[in-house]
Write a protein that holds these residues in place. Structure first.
Motif, PDB file in Angstrom:
ATOM      1  N   ALA A 151       0.835  -1.204   0.000  1.00  0.00           N
ATOM      2  CA  ALA A 151       0.000   0.000   0.000  1.00  0.00           C
ATOM      3  C   ALA A 151       0.865   1.247   0.000  1.00  0.00           C
ATOM      4  N   GLY A 152       0.413   2.227  -0.771  1.00  0.00           N
ATOM      5  CA  GLY A 152       1.083   3.518  -0.797  1.00  0.00           C
ATOM      6  C   GLY A 152       2.255   3.627  -1.743  1.00  0.00           C
ATOM      7  N   MET A 153       2.721   2.506  -2.288  1.00  0.00           N
ATOM      8  CA  MET A 153       3.905   2.551  -3.142  1.00  0.00           C
ATOM      9  C   MET A 153       3.628   3.147  -4.514  1.00  0.00           C
ATOM     10  N   GLU A 154       2.378   3.095  -4.941  1.00  0.00           N
ATOM     11  CA  GLU A 154       2.034   3.614  -6.264  1.00  0.00           C
ATOM     12  C   GLU A 154       2.391   5.093  -6.398  1.00  0.00           C
ATOM     13  N   HIS A 155       2.295   5.824  -5.291  1.00  0.00           N
ATOM     14  CA  HIS A 155       2.582   7.268  -5.316  1.00  0.00           C
ATOM     15  C   HIS A 155       3.819   7.606  -4.490  1.00  0.00           C
ATOM     16  N   HIS A 156       4.670   6.621  -4.291  1.00  0.00           N
ATOM     17  CA  HIS A 156       5.879   6.807  -3.485  1.00  0.00           C
ATOM     18  C   HIS A 156       6.866   7.724  -4.200  1.00  0.00           C
ATOM     19  N   GLU A 157       7.526   8.595  -3.434  1.00  0.00           N
ATOM     20  CA  GLU A 157       8.524   9.480  -4.028  1.00  0.00           C
ATOM     21  C   GLU A 157       9.763   8.688  -4.438  1.00  0.00           C
ATOM     22  N   VAL A 158      10.359   9.106  -5.553  1.00  0.00           N
ATOM     23  CA  VAL A 158      11.557   8.442  -6.051  1.00  0.00           C
ATOM     24  C   VAL A 158      12.774   9.026  -5.348  1.00  0.00           C
ATOM     25  N   HIS A 159      13.586   8.146  -4.768  1.00  0.00           N
ATOM     26  CA  HIS A 159      14.842   8.562  -4.151  1.00  0.00           C
ATOM     27  C   HIS A 159      15.999   8.224  -5.078  1.00  0.00           C
ATOM     28  N   ASP A 160      17.144   8.774  -4.798  1.00  0.00           N
ATOM     29  CA  ASP A 160      18.306   8.567  -5.656  1.00  0.00           C
ATOM     30  C   ASP A 160      18.580   7.083  -5.846  1.00  0.00           C
ATOM     31  N   GLY A 161      18.562   6.659  -7.110  1.00  0.00           N
ATOM     32  CA  GLY A 161      18.854   5.271  -7.417  1.00  0.00           C
ATOM     33  C   GLY A 161      17.710   4.318  -7.173  1.00  0.00           C
ATOM     34  N   GLY A 162      16.566   4.828  -6.705  1.00  0.00           N
ATOM     35  CA  GLY A 162      15.437   3.954  -6.411  1.00  0.00           C
ATOM     36  C   GLY A 162      14.553   3.731  -7.625  1.00  0.00           C
ATOM     37  N   ASP A 163      13.646   2.773  -7.494  1.00  0.00           N
ATOM     38  CA  ASP A 163      12.700   2.494  -8.568  1.00  0.00           C
ATOM     39  C   ASP A 163      11.652   3.601  -8.646  1.00  0.00           C
ATOM     40  N   ASP A 164      11.209   3.896  -9.869  1.00  0.00           N
ATOM     41  CA  ASP A 164      10.154   4.876 -10.092  1.00  0.00           C
ATOM     42  C   ASP A 164       8.824   4.130 -10.150  1.00  0.00           C
ATOM     43  N   PRO A 165       7.892   4.395  -9.229  1.00  0.00           N
ATOM     44  CA  PRO A 165       6.604   3.693  -9.252  1.00  0.00           C
ATOM     45  C   PRO A 165       5.873   3.827 -10.585  1.00  0.00           C
ATOM     46  N   ALA A 166       6.120   4.912 -11.312  1.00  0.00           N
ATOM     47  CA  ALA A 166       5.450   5.114 -12.592  1.00  0.00           C
ATOM     48  C   ALA A 166       5.866   4.086 -13.635  1.00  0.00           C
ATOM     49  N   ASP A 167       6.935   3.355 -13.367  1.00  0.00           N
ATOM     50  CA  ASP A 167       7.420   2.348 -14.316  1.00  0.00           C
ATOM     51  C   ASP A 167       6.737   0.997 -14.146  1.00  0.00           C
ATOM     52  N   TYR A 168       5.886   0.855 -13.116  1.00  0.00           N
ATOM     53  CA  TYR A 168       5.369  -0.465 -12.775  1.00  0.00           C
ATOM     54  C   TYR A 168       3.844  -0.488 -12.718  1.00  0.00           C
ATOM     55  N   VAL A 169       3.307  -1.697 -12.792  1.00  0.00           N
ATOM     56  CA  VAL A 169       1.867  -1.931 -12.753  1.00  0.00           C
ATOM     57  C   VAL A 169       1.420  -2.046 -11.304  1.00  0.00           C
ATOM     58  N   TRP A 170       0.295  -1.385 -10.980  1.00  0.00           N
ATOM     59  CA  TRP A 170      -0.274  -1.422  -9.630  1.00  0.00           C
ATOM     60  C   TRP A 170      -1.689  -1.967  -9.690  1.00  0.00           C
ATOM     61  N   PRO A 171      -2.215  -2.472  -8.590  1.00  0.00           N
ATOM     62  CA  PRO A 171      -3.544  -3.082  -8.617  1.00  0.00           C
ATOM     63  C   PRO A 171      -4.630  -2.188  -9.197  1.00  0.00           C
ATOM     64  N   SER A 172      -4.562  -0.894  -8.952  1.00  0.00           N
ATOM     65  CA  SER A 172      -5.596   0.003  -9.486  1.00  0.00           C
ATOM     66  C   SER A 172      -5.639  -0.024 -11.005  1.00  0.00           C
ATOM     67  N   MET A 173      -4.494  -0.239 -11.643  1.00  0.00           N
ATOM     68  CA  MET A 173      -4.439  -0.283 -13.109  1.00  0.00           C
ATOM     69  C   MET A 173      -5.102  -1.546 -13.637  1.00  0.00           C
ATOM     70  N   VAL A 174      -4.936  -2.644 -12.922  1.00  0.00           N
ATOM     71  CA  VAL A 174      -5.591  -3.888 -13.318  1.00  0.00           C
ATOM     72  C   VAL A 174      -7.094  -3.791 -13.060  1.00  0.00           C
ATOM     73  N   ALA A 175      -7.458  -3.249 -11.915  1.00  0.00           N
ATOM     74  CA  ALA A 175      -8.876  -3.108 -11.584  1.00  0.00           C
ATOM     75  C   ALA A 175      -9.606  -2.270 -12.620  1.00  0.00           C
ATOM     76  N   ALA A 176      -8.915  -1.279 -13.186  1.00  0.00           N
ATOM     77  CA  ALA A 176      -9.540  -0.398 -14.174  1.00  0.00           C
ATOM     78  C   ALA A 176      -9.890  -1.136 -15.462  1.00  0.00           C
TER      79      ALA A 176
END
Length: 215
Positions: A151-176
């Protein structure tokens, strides 16, 4: 390691495989070795059938399902993880079909699985929603898609060297993408049942989406 029914390795993005191989190789064991709590809570007591474990990692979920009588196909992009998963299955004395592939590239038979389980998957987001559609396409009529994420990772802030949540699929996208052919049985945020140890143990809440394909 590939599906025994196909001598040609399915396509995997080499950069993706290398990254996940590195993550696994950095530690002798990345995860706890126990099945994910949401999977156990949602599936325990369900009559077994054909199951697809998407992003099986080191195999704890796949082994748990196989011990429960499920006919399991387990999918993973990391060869390092698959070797560990296969060793886990041998120790447990269960047979599992291993597929070394990304979900969208795996060429899985459509509408073939009574359970499609994706526990905290790192599915790449694409303009054509290939991963989301592959998840849905794999479920047989009457079968269930169980998608669980932090929970909450879909809108998580990107830190240096971290993964960008915008690059990945989240449950809300499947539900849609669910239409009248689907019945949503669970779509909620809940406290996570966390196995001790393993990466990701610091996350405390899950988003759980369970949807049944009606036809």
């Amino acid at each position: 390691m590939t599906d025994d029914n196909d001598s040609r390795p399915p396509a995997i993005d080499p950069a993706v495989q290398a990254e996940w191989d590195r993550r696994y190789a950095d530690r002798p064991q990345l995860w706890s070795g126990r099945p994910n709590g949401a999977l156990v809570a949602e599936v325990a007591g369900t009559p077994p059938g054909r199951a697809l474990d998407v992003g099986c990692g080191e195999g704890a979920d796949a082994v748990w399902l196989a011990r429960g009588g499920w006919d399991v196909t387990a999918l993973e992009v990391s060869g390092v993880a698959l070797e560990r998963a296969a060793a886990h299955a041998r120790e447990a004395g269960v047979d599992i079909r291993w597929v070394h592939a990304g979900l969208a590239e795996a060429g899985l038979p459509p509408a073939s699985f009574d359970l499609v389980s994706a526990q905290y998957p790192a599915l790449p987001r694409t303009p054509d929603a290939a991963a989301e559609r592959a998840l849905l396409a794999a479920v047989a009529p009457g079968g269930v898609l169980l998608l669980v994420h932090h929970a909450g990772m879909e809108h998580h802030e990107v830190h240096d060297g971290g993964d960008d949540p915008a690059d990945y699929v989240w449950p809300s996208m499947v539900a849609a993408l669910l239409d009248d052919d689907w019945q949503v049985e669970v779509d909620e945020q809940r406290l996570r049942v966390v196995p001790e140890g393993g990466a990701g143990a610091h996350h405390v809440e899950d988003v759980v989406l369970r949807a049944r394909r009606l036809q």
